[in-house]
Design an enzyme around this catalytic site. Structure first.
Site, PDB file in Angstrom:
ATOM      1  N   LYS A 183      10.915   3.534   2.291  1.00 21.89           N
ATOM      2  CA  LYS A 183      10.797   5.002   2.285  1.00 21.89           C
ATOM      3  C   LYS A 183      11.388   5.578   1.007  1.00 21.89           C
ATOM      4  CE  LYS A 183      10.643   7.119   6.132  1.00 21.89           C
ATOM      5  NZ  LYS A 183       9.688   7.872   6.917  1.00 21.89           N
TER       6      LYS A 183
ATOM      7  N   TYR B 277      -5.840   1.249   7.037  1.00 21.27           N
ATOM      8  CA  TYR B 277      -4.838   0.280   6.594  1.00 21.27           C
ATOM      9  C   TYR B 277      -4.666  -0.928   7.519  1.00 21.27           C
ATOM     10  CZ  TYR B 277      -1.927   3.172   9.716  1.00 21.27           C
ATOM     11  OH  TYR B 277      -1.430   3.872  10.779  1.00 21.27           O
TER      12      TYR B 277
ATOM     13  N   CYS C  19      23.535  47.059  -4.405  1.00 13.39           N
ATOM     14  CA  CYS C  19      23.718  45.805  -5.134  1.00 13.39           C
ATOM     15  C   CYS C  19      25.100  45.230  -4.823  1.00 13.39           C
ATOM     16  CB  CYS C  19      23.572  46.065  -6.631  1.00 13.39           C
ATOM     17  SG  CYS C  19      23.982  44.612  -7.620  1.00 13.39           S
TER      18      CYS C  19
ATOM     19  N   GLU D 226       0.855  -1.194   0.000  1.00 14.76           N
ATOM     20  CA  GLU D 226       0.000   0.000   0.000  1.00 14.76           C
ATOM     21  C   GLU D 226       0.882   1.232   0.000  1.00 14.76           C
ATOM     22  OE1 GLU D 226      -1.714  -0.430   3.871  1.00 14.76           O
ATOM     23  OE2 GLU D 226      -2.122  -2.527   3.380  1.00 14.76           O
TER      24      GLU D 226
ATOM     25  N   CYS E  21      17.924  46.387  -8.929  1.00 19.89           N
ATOM     26  CA  CYS E  21      19.229  47.028  -8.952  1.00 19.89           C
ATOM     27  C   CYS E  21      19.153  48.158  -9.971  1.00 19.89           C
ATOM     28  CB  CYS E  21      20.281  45.998  -9.356  1.00 19.89           C
ATOM     29  SG  CYS E  21      21.816  46.732  -9.927  1.00 19.89           S
TER      30      CYS E  21
ATOM     31  N   LYS F 183       2.429   4.441   1.501  1.00 18.08           N
ATOM     32  CA  LYS F 183       2.591   4.926   2.871  1.00 18.08           C
ATOM     33  C   LYS F 183       2.154   6.383   2.865  1.00 18.08           C
ATOM     34  CE  LYS F 183       5.898   4.947   6.672  1.00 18.08           C
ATOM     35  NZ  LYS F 183       5.532   6.225   7.223  1.00 18.08           N
TER      36      LYS F 183
ATOM     37  N   ASP G  42       1.467  10.108   3.994  1.00 20.84           N
ATOM     38  CA  ASP G  42       2.151  11.067   4.863  1.00 20.84           C
ATOM     39  C   ASP G  42       1.116  11.921   5.581  1.00 20.84           C
ATOM     40  OD1 ASP G  42       4.217  12.299   6.063  1.00 20.84           O
ATOM     41  OD2 ASP G  42       4.857  13.466   4.324  1.00 20.84           O
TER      42      ASP G  42
ATOM     43  N   CYS H  79      27.389  45.462  -8.136  1.00 21.89           N
ATOM     44  CA  CYS H  79      27.842  46.703  -8.771  1.00 21.89           C
ATOM     45  C   CYS H  79      27.846  47.891  -7.821  1.00 21.89           C
ATOM     46  CB  CYS H  79      26.988  47.023 -10.000  1.00 21.89           C
ATOM     47  SG  CYS H  79      25.284  47.447  -9.585  1.00 21.89           S
TER      48      CYS H  79
ATOM     49  N   CYS I  58      25.939  46.590 -14.026  1.00 21.93           N
ATOM     50  CA  CYS I  58      25.894  45.517 -13.035  1.00 21.93           C
ATOM     51  C   CYS I  58      26.312  44.208 -13.700  1.00 21.93           C
ATOM     52  CB  CYS I  58      24.486  45.385 -12.463  1.00 21.93           C
ATOM     53  SG  CYS I  58      24.354  44.001 -11.313  1.00 21.93           S
TER      54      CYS I  58
HETATM   55  S1  IVH Z   1       0.747  -0.134   8.750  1.00 24.54           S
HETATM   56  C1  IVH Z   1       1.757  -2.293  12.660  1.00 24.54           C
HETATM   57  N1  IVH Z   1       0.115   1.072   6.515  1.00 24.54           N
HETATM   58  O1  IVH Z   1       3.397   4.818   9.008  1.00 24.54           O
HETATM   59  C2  IVH Z   1       1.683  -1.665  11.341  1.00 24.54           C
HETATM   60  N2  IVH Z   1       1.135   2.351   8.233  1.00 24.54           N
HETATM   61  O2  IVH Z   1       6.023   4.188  10.433  1.00 24.54           O
HETATM   62  C3  IVH Z   1       1.030  -0.371  11.403  1.00 24.54           C
HETATM   63  N3  IVH Z   1       1.411   4.712   7.686  1.00 24.54           N
HETATM   64  O3  IVH Z   1       2.420   5.007  12.339  1.00 24.54           O
HETATM   65  C4  IVH Z   1       1.297   0.515  10.286  1.00 24.54           C
HETATM   66  N4  IVH Z   1       0.512   4.620   5.690  1.00 24.54           N
HETATM   67  O4  IVH Z   1       0.967   6.210  10.655  1.00 24.54           O
HETATM   68  C5  IVH Z   1       0.659   1.199   7.745  1.00 24.54           C
HETATM   69  N5  IVH Z   1      -0.543   1.995   4.511  1.00 24.54           N
HETATM   70  C6  IVH Z   1       0.003   2.136   5.728  1.00 24.54           C
HETATM   71  C7  IVH Z   1       0.471   3.378   6.201  1.00 24.54           C
HETATM   72  C8  IVH Z   1       1.045   3.444   7.473  1.00 24.54           C
HETATM   73  C9  IVH Z   1       1.069   5.404   6.585  1.00 24.54           C
HETATM   74  C10 IVH Z   1       2.090   5.294   8.861  1.00 24.54           C
HETATM   75  C11 IVH Z   1       1.404   4.979  10.155  1.00 24.54           C
HETATM   76  C12 IVH Z   1       2.460   4.427  11.074  1.00 24.54           C
HETATM   77  C13 IVH Z   1       3.721   4.781  10.370  1.00 24.54           C
HETATM   78  C14 IVH Z   1       4.757   3.724  10.641  1.00 24.54           C
END
Ligand code: IVH
Length: 670
Positions: free
Chosen positions: A311, A222, A405, A110, A423, A112, A114, A408, A429
């Site tokens: 990451k 998730y 400036c 999935e 300037c 991740k 932010d 110059c 310049c």
């Molecule tokens: S699973 C025990 N899935 O990443 C597993 N985490 O560094 C629980 N996060 O605190 C996490 N997207 O806030 C999971 N698709 C995703 C995620 C996700 C973002 C964040 C989450 C967690 C942090 C872990």
């Protein structure tokens, strides 16, 4: 009867909110939805005993009494181990294999997200608690605010629900919502949010849940934290599917792969597509899909062994702002930039980042010595997002635009109402001159090949040129024998300069860099005046009278022409043999192609791009860069690009060279 209707309305509203907010596939119009909502509101108002806590009318305004109270999570919210390379992933699989005695049977992937982790508790299908992750063991109660997030169901769909269920997910703010929010913050003179994650976190920690409601937060679920009896699932993928079926938003980008090779290609594709998703991601989360295998692998003190976060290289990092310096551009505009402690961000080491202008420095309140957030994403120029005020020691220094400036020594002035400071040194310049020359020789200007920044710098620093006109009296002998300059390279440069003596007037006008006059305006002026002398002699009124020329441009042209340095340059260019006029088109009907819009693609045999464009414009036609429904014809040369396919799909007529010649003679027949 009314009670039945209220239940019915609530079910309908839940269904349509799910279609709209979660699936993004509404079945009814907003007005129809509002109609249902108002009917329910009216029923509930007439008889308050009908109101249920999970009614769609109860999102905002619920008692905030328990907001931010500390809550203990039923099961700890773990964090994840990180991977940064394919080797890290292979090493992880190696560990899994050693522990299980075999390679896992498959992986779930999935994005991740932010944002910030959230835990949601549903009791008998109704949302009873929302809590932040906190330190993993205890978090804060944010139920009142969580209830305002439209994507989060207050009641689960279906009829069979676990008596208690806890789900986890990430609350986030979409890029569009973030931009809207910052725009309105700016309009209200409020502080801007640094990024969508901070904006989402700030929005969830509001005392007034109506504010949270206005922030358009989203959620991707998730994980199932715990469920007291639920449908038996054997995989994470199956669990997600089931969670989705209860109306919770599950990321549609989630995928199952049988092996690590599939995972790696998913990671690569996600990294390429990360800026097209509409929300911020900082990696991919990979989980062993089989729940029995997960149970066998278990947890370390900090994180599950069965999951890992790949990451992406970070696009935002903090570093120290060592100094603020300024650049002077080709129009004299003075722009501040940050000199940074080098930092690896967005896949490159960044040492300088733009600060845009003095107002931005003041608005963000960045100070020399600050720890600052630096952002570099995609093709965007690195920028300083803002300071981290909590890390200040007190020795940081506020910055002011210098009075003189640095290149110059002439005064820097800022006219009332203008965002940029300038300037006043003109071509005295060196910074401005360098930028001006680079623009003059560049692709949009005189298009002199082999004359890039490095060469311009060399010519200037060796005193071989002092202005643009000097290029045309450059002596090959002065360059020959210098490092990197042999017969061939010098010959190429001299030939390129020589060819530039004969550019169409529009290019010359663009190259001179008259403020507000870009390529399109230069072509319009060239067509109307035919020579630089005539253009410079034109009065402000005469210019402003031309269609497409506003009063600001008219004034800018007149001011430019009144400047003795500019006049001197024009005279010198003429003396150097640069053509400063276009020949009168002979026997050309200047209205032959009036209203006709043409797109050129590929290389034409007998005619350069410039000449083809001029021939069309001399006849009153227009040339544009992309094919649309409004294009009258596409002219196809050798090796045409994708424009040809577009023309065919849109049914726009395509002309070969003979057809083009005919069009120039006789116009375009319908
Ligand atoms: S699973 C025990 N899935 O990443 C597993 N985490 O560094 C629980 N996060 O605190 C996490 N997207 O806030 C999971 N698709 C995703 C995620 C996700 C973002 C964040 C989450 C967690 C942090 C872990």
């Amino acid at each position: 009867m009314t009670a039945k209707r209220a239940t019915d309305l609530r079910d309908q509203l839940r269904h349509h909110a799910y279609r709209y907010y979660v699936l993004d596939e509404p079945e009814i119009s907003d007005a129809e939805y509002d109609g249902l909502l108002h009917e329910l509101l009216a029923l509930e108002e007439a008889d308050p005993t009908l109101v249920t806590p999970d009614s769609p009318t109860q999102r905002v305004g619920i008692a905030v009494g328990d907001l931010f109270v500390e809550v203990t999570h039923r099961a700890r919210m773990f964090s994840l181990d990180n991977a940064e390379t394919g080797e890290d992933l292979a090493a992880w699989e190696g560990r899994l294999e050693r522990q299980l005695g075999r390679i896992p049977s498959g992986y779930a992937c999935e994005p991740k997200i932010d944002g910030l982790a959230i835990s949601l508790t549903y009791e008998d299908g109704s949302l009873t608690r929302g809590a932040t992750r906190g330190d993993g063991a205890t978090g804060e109660d944010v139920t009142a605010n969580i209830r305002t997030v439209s994507q989060i169901p207050l009641a689960l769909m279906g009829s069979e629900h676990p008596s208690v269920m806890e789900v986890r997910g990430e609350v986030y703010m979409s890029d569009a919502a973030f931009e809207d929010l910052n725009r309105s913050q700016a309009e209200a003179g409020e502080r801007l949010f640094v990024n969508p994650r901070n904006a989402a976190a700030g929005s969830l920690r509001q005392k007034d849940s109506a504010v949270t409601a206005s922030r358009r937060l989203g959620l991707w679920v998730y994980q199932l934290g715990m469920a007291e009896v639920g449908p038996p699932q054997t995989s994470h993928t199956g669990t997600l599917e089931w969670l989705g079926s209860t109306g919770l938003p599950v990321n549609p980008e989630s995928r199952h792969f049988d092996d690590l090779a599939g995972v790696v290609s998913y990671v690569e594709s996600m990294e390429r597509r990360r800026h097209d998703l509409g929300y911020q991601t900082d990696g991919v989360v990979i989980k062993v899909d089989d729940l029995a295998e997960q149970a066998e692998l278990g947890y370390t003190a900090k994180s599950p062994r069965w999951a890992i976060a790949y990451k992406f290289p970070p696009e935002e990092r903090t570093t120290i702002l060592k100094a603020i310096k300024v650049n002077v551009g080709r129009t004299g505009a003075v722009t501040p930039y940050a000199v940074l402690e080098p930092v690896f961000v967005g896949g490159a080491t960044v040492t300088n980042a733009t600060l845009h202008n003095a107002d931005e420095v003041a608005r963000k309140d960045v100070r020399v010595g600050d720890t600052v957030v630096v952002r570099r994403a995609g093709d965007v120029i690195p920028e300083v997002v803002g300071p981290v005020p909590s890390l200040r020691s007190g020795s940081e220094k506020k910055w002011r635009m210098p009075k003189r400036c640095p290149f110059c020594g002439n005064p820097i002035v800022r006219t009332e109402g203008e965002a940029v400071a300038r300037c006043t040194g003109g071509f005295e310049c060196p910074s401005r001159l360098r930028e001006h020359l680079f623009h003059f020789a560049g692709r949009g200007g005189m298009d002199i090949e082999h004359l890039g920044f490095k060469t311009v710098d060399l010519l200037l620093s060796e005193g071989l040129i002092h202005d643009a006109a000097d290029l045309f009296s450059l002596d090959a002998k002065d360059l020959l024998g210098r490092e990197g300059w042999g017969e061939v390279s010098v010959g190429n440069l001299m030939a390129a300069i020589d060819a530039a003596r004969d550019r169409p007037l529009a290019r010359v006008i663009t190259a001179l860099g008259i403020p507000l006059v870009g390529g399109t305006m230069a072509r319009l002026l060239a067509r109307r005046f035919r020579s630089l002398d005539a253009l410079v002699a034109a009065s402000e009124a005469e210019l402003a009278d031309l269609e497409g020329v506003g009063p600001e441009i008219a004034l800018s042209v007149v001011e430019w022409g009144a400047d003795s340095a500019n006049r001197g340059l024009v005279a010198k260019l003429a003396k150097a043999g640069v053509r400063l006029s276009d020949p009168e088109p002979e026997g050309v009907d200047t209205a032959l192609l009036a209203g006709v819009t043409v797109v050129l693609t590929g290389t034409l045999e007998g005619l350069s791009r410039d000449a083809a464009r001029a021939a069309i414009e001399d006849r009153g036609g227009k040339v544009t860069g992309s094919v649309s429904g409004r294009t009258s014809a596409v002219v196809e040369g050798a090796n045409p690009g994708s424009k040809l396919a577009k023309a065919e799909t849109l049914g726009v007529p395509v002309l070969d060279e003979a057809g083009f010649a005919l069009m120039l003679e006789e116009g375009l027949s319908d």
